[in-house]
Motif scaffolding. Structure first.
Motif, short mmCIF file in Angstrom:
data_model
loop_
_atom_site.label_atom_id
_atom_site.label_comp_id
_atom_site.label_asym_id
_atom_site.label_seq_id
_atom_site.Cartn_x
_atom_site.Cartn_y
_atom_site.Cartn_z
N UNK A 56 0.82 -1.21 0.00
CA UNK A 56 0.00 0.00 0.00
C UNK A 56 0.86 1.26 0.00
N UNK A 57 1.86 1.32 0.83
CA UNK A 57 2.71 2.51 0.90
C UNK A 57 4.01 2.36 0.12
N UNK A 58 4.02 1.50 -0.88
CA UNK A 58 5.27 1.22 -1.60
C UNK A 58 5.84 2.45 -2.28
N UNK A 59 4.95 3.35 -2.71
CA UNK A 59 5.42 4.56 -3.40
C UNK A 59 6.28 5.44 -2.50
N UNK A 60 6.14 5.26 -1.19
CA UNK A 60 6.82 6.11 -0.21
C UNK A 60 8.31 5.79 -0.10
N UNK A 61 8.70 4.59 -0.50
CA UNK A 61 10.08 4.14 -0.28
C UNK A 61 10.98 4.46 -1.47
N UNK A 62 12.22 4.85 -1.15
CA UNK A 62 13.25 5.01 -2.16
C UNK A 62 14.30 3.94 -1.98
N UNK A 63 15.55 4.28 -2.34
CA UNK A 63 16.63 3.30 -2.25
C UNK A 63 16.90 2.85 -0.82
N UNK A 64 16.46 3.69 0.16
CA UNK A 64 16.72 3.35 1.57
C UNK A 64 15.96 2.10 2.00
N UNK A 65 15.04 1.65 1.18
CA UNK A 65 14.32 0.41 1.51
C UNK A 65 15.28 -0.75 1.75
N UNK A 66 16.38 -0.76 1.03
CA UNK A 66 17.38 -1.83 1.21
C UNK A 66 18.04 -1.76 2.57
N UNK A 67 18.14 -0.54 3.14
CA UNK A 67 18.75 -0.39 4.45
C UNK A 67 17.85 -0.93 5.56
N UNK A 68 16.56 -0.68 5.44
CA UNK A 68 15.63 -0.98 6.52
C UNK A 68 14.92 -2.32 6.35
N UNK A 69 14.81 -2.77 5.11
CA UNK A 69 14.19 -4.06 4.81
C UNK A 69 12.89 -4.27 5.60
N UNK A 70 11.93 -3.39 5.43
CA UNK A 70 10.69 -3.50 6.22
C UNK A 70 9.94 -4.79 5.91
N UNK A 71 9.37 -5.36 6.96
CA UNK A 71 8.54 -6.55 6.80
C UNK A 71 7.08 -6.13 6.73
N UNK A 72 6.25 -6.86 6.01
CA UNK A 72 4.84 -6.48 5.91
C UNK A 72 4.09 -6.69 7.21
N UNK A 73 3.14 -5.82 7.45
CA UNK A 73 2.26 -5.93 8.61
C UNK A 73 0.99 -6.69 8.21
N UNK A 74 0.48 -7.49 9.12
CA UNK A 74 -0.75 -8.22 8.82
C UNK A 74 -1.89 -7.26 8.52
N UNK A 75 -2.82 -7.68 7.69
CA UNK A 75 -3.97 -6.85 7.34
C UNK A 75 -4.80 -6.52 8.57
#
Length: 573
Positions: free
Chosen positions: A175-194
């Motif tokens: 849902x919020x994928x547009x918010x992330x840039x290259x820093x996504x690789x640094x934080x490696x966020x895991x998905x939250x349950x619906x």
């Protein structure tokens, strides 16, 4: 859970319940601008006038039919905002909302202390404001629906709330994928349950618009260890129980005044440290991997005897704080900064905090320590985390004459435009866009943080809450270097998942009271016994007797009550 004495028939049992309100007010919780947050707006009633707006001031968020309509919104205002605004209508986010949507909102601000009393008066009269914020309805959300206060939002989702629907049902972080840039690789966020299940009542009604985060929050509780002591002993940060025991032995050899490790007053770590290696968590019930079956309480499982045996061994060797059951945060902090404590379990601070607080004479350095496991291939199934649950939520009431307008107005908080405004502020003033990705400007890190969070942004509303924003907020170069805090959080959560974590659960009628009574009866006996087993006052030969007694005193019955509540949440009536 703070409200349990106000209504006995409901409990939102979740790790999130106690801390999320504070955390989410300051944070939340990637790749393409065509994510659901960006793309679904065009199908919403908030944009129904966009094709007709040529030559007018009606923008894409304008809500058709809002002319002459005033909605009432019952919501408290925090103390910082109250210093600057007489009403939230003056807040930049809500002023922007009125300008963009054409909807006028009259805000009614109860004090936090008045909320329950005022809600009870509304219930008695049957006359409600159009929208209620964090209304703890006596008896729970199903009672609020049955007694004619809350409306079911399901009929409004497709036409008026497509963005909220997309966020509500998202379980992969997209849902919020547009918010992330290259820093996504640094934080490696895991998905939250619906969030859909936790916001759905027993009869299938959707009873609120809740704050939603679709990227999981990072773990913010865990152990720190004296790295300088490790270096002197020629040891690495331990990852397994065997490595940890070797470290404890080395720390003990530093002298009688040294306490190698704290343990937590319960004898089992709230962060899951050590005990999670035994696939257990003893502070609450856990669930099977599918989230449907309540597992036997940790106290009744064979693996708990194994855990107690190890803790008893370490205690007898002097590896564990001899007064662990009586230590508070202040005394443990003093021990760490006085060069007496080697490993501080269950603490909230990042290593930088401790390293800058130290005033002693040693080459003091602490680092985050991962939760130890039996071997390096073991995946831990319990993790301190935040569950999908109604938090900072808003209910539309039966008194609202224009529920479709209220629904569309609340939906804006889940559109890309709304997310940018309430989370990042104003482009060019508080953030900039780089290839469509928002980044805070340097001035944000230099300004008054309380003022920014309360009077410029509005991230603690019934809207999308950005986990990414919370991560990037801590340091100006957070897009290229994670902060000390985030580094620690990533370490505390590594190799672990919330597979067995308890999920948000509503106990119907007197179910919570019966559950709590039986659980407390059992733990009144069992908790002191756990401490006695660890310090050697009771022989572990009595474990089977202990288990049988704890079950008969209430663990069996409380588990059955918990299972009933889970079945109701999962399967309905």
């Amino acid at each position: 859970m703070k409200k349990r004495n106000l209504f006995k028939r409901i409990l939102t049992v979740t790790l999130c319940a106690a801390v999320a309100a504070g955390m989410l007010s300051s944070c939340g919780s990637g790749e393409s601008g065509s994510s659901s947050a960006a793309s679904t707006t065009s199908s919403s009633k908030t944009s129904s006038a966009s094709s007709q707006s040529s030559g007018s001031d009606k923008g894409p968020l304008y809500i058709e039919g809002s002319e002459g309509v005033t909605l009432t919104y019952w919501i408290p205002m925090d103390s910082t905002a109250a210093q600057y605004f007489s009403t939230l209508a003056e807040h930049p986010y809500f002023a922007w909302l009125e300008e963009q949507t054409g909807v006028t909102v009259e805000f009614i601000h109860p004090s936090y202390e008045q909320m329950d009393q005022q809600l009870n008066l509304m219930i008695a009269s049957g006359d409600f404001y159009d929208m209620l914020y964090n209304a703890w309805y006596p008896g729970g959300p199903q009672t609020g629906l049955d007694e004619g206060c809350f409306i079911d939002l399901n009929p409004y989702l497709d036409e008026y709330m497509p963005d909220y629907k997309a966020a509500l049902d998202c379980s992969d972080g997209s849902f919020g994928a547009w918010e992330w840039g290259d820093e996504r690789e640094l934080y490696q966020p895991q998905p939250q349950a619906a969030f859909r299940e936790s916001n759905t009542s027993f009869d299938g009604s959707l009873w609120c618009v809740t704050e939603i985060w679709t990227d999981a929050y990072l773990t913010d509780l865990g152990p720190v260890i004296r790295k300088d002591w490790l270096d002197e002993a020629g040891l690495e940060v331990p990852e397994t129980l065997e490595e940890l025991e070797a470290v404890l032995e080395a720390f003990k050899a530093r002298g009688d005044d040294v306490v190698p490790m704290s343990l937590g007053t319960s004898g089992a770590n709230g962060s899951g440290g050590i005990i999670s290696a035994f696939d257990l968590y003893s502070d609450w019930y856990t669930l099977d991997d599918g989230g449907a079956t309540v597992q036997p309480h940790a106290y009744t499982q064979d693996a708990f005897k194994d855990y107690l045996t190890l803790m008893n061994s370490w205690y007898s060797k002097g590896y564990i704080d001899p007064d662990f059951m009586n230590r508070d945060e202040e005394s443990l902090s003093a021990m760490l900064l006085d060069d007496r404590l080697g490993i501080y379990m269950d603490q909230w601070y990042d290593p930088e905090y401790w390293n800058t607080s130290y005033t002693g004479e040693q080459d003091f350095e602490v680092v985050a320590m991962p939760l130890p496991r039996k071997d390096k291939s073991q995946k831990l199934n319990w993790l301190q985390s935040y569950d999908s649950c109604p938090t900072n939520y808003t209910c539309i009431t039966t008194s609202c004459e224009h529920p479709e307008i209220a629904a569309a107005w609340l939906n804006v908080g889940f559109t890309k435009e709304g997310i940018l405004k309430h989370t990042y502020g104003t482009e060019g003033e508080t953030y900039e866009l780089r290839d469509g990705v928002p980044y805070y400007l340097p001035s944000v890190y230099e300004d008054d943080q309380d003022y920014l969070r309360s009077c410029v942004l509005f991230t603690n509303g019934s809207s999308y809450n950005s986990a990414r924003s919370s991560m990037l907020w801590s340091t100006p170069d957070a897009d290229t270097n994670v902060s000390s805090r985030v580094q620690a959080q990533l370490i505390w959560g590594q190799n672990a998942a919330p597979n067995y974590n308890w999920k948000y659960t509503i106990f119907e009628d007197d179910g919570w009271g019966e559950f709590e009574t039986k659980l407390n009866d059992a733990k009144t006996y069992a908790d002191p016994m756990v401490l006695k087993f660890i310090i050697g006052e009771e022989s572990l030969d009595k474990f089977d007797e202990f288990r049988s007694t704890a079950k008969s005193l209430g663990l069996d019955e409380s588990r059955a009550k918990a299972q009933e509540a889970r079945d109701r949440m999962t399967h309905g009536n």
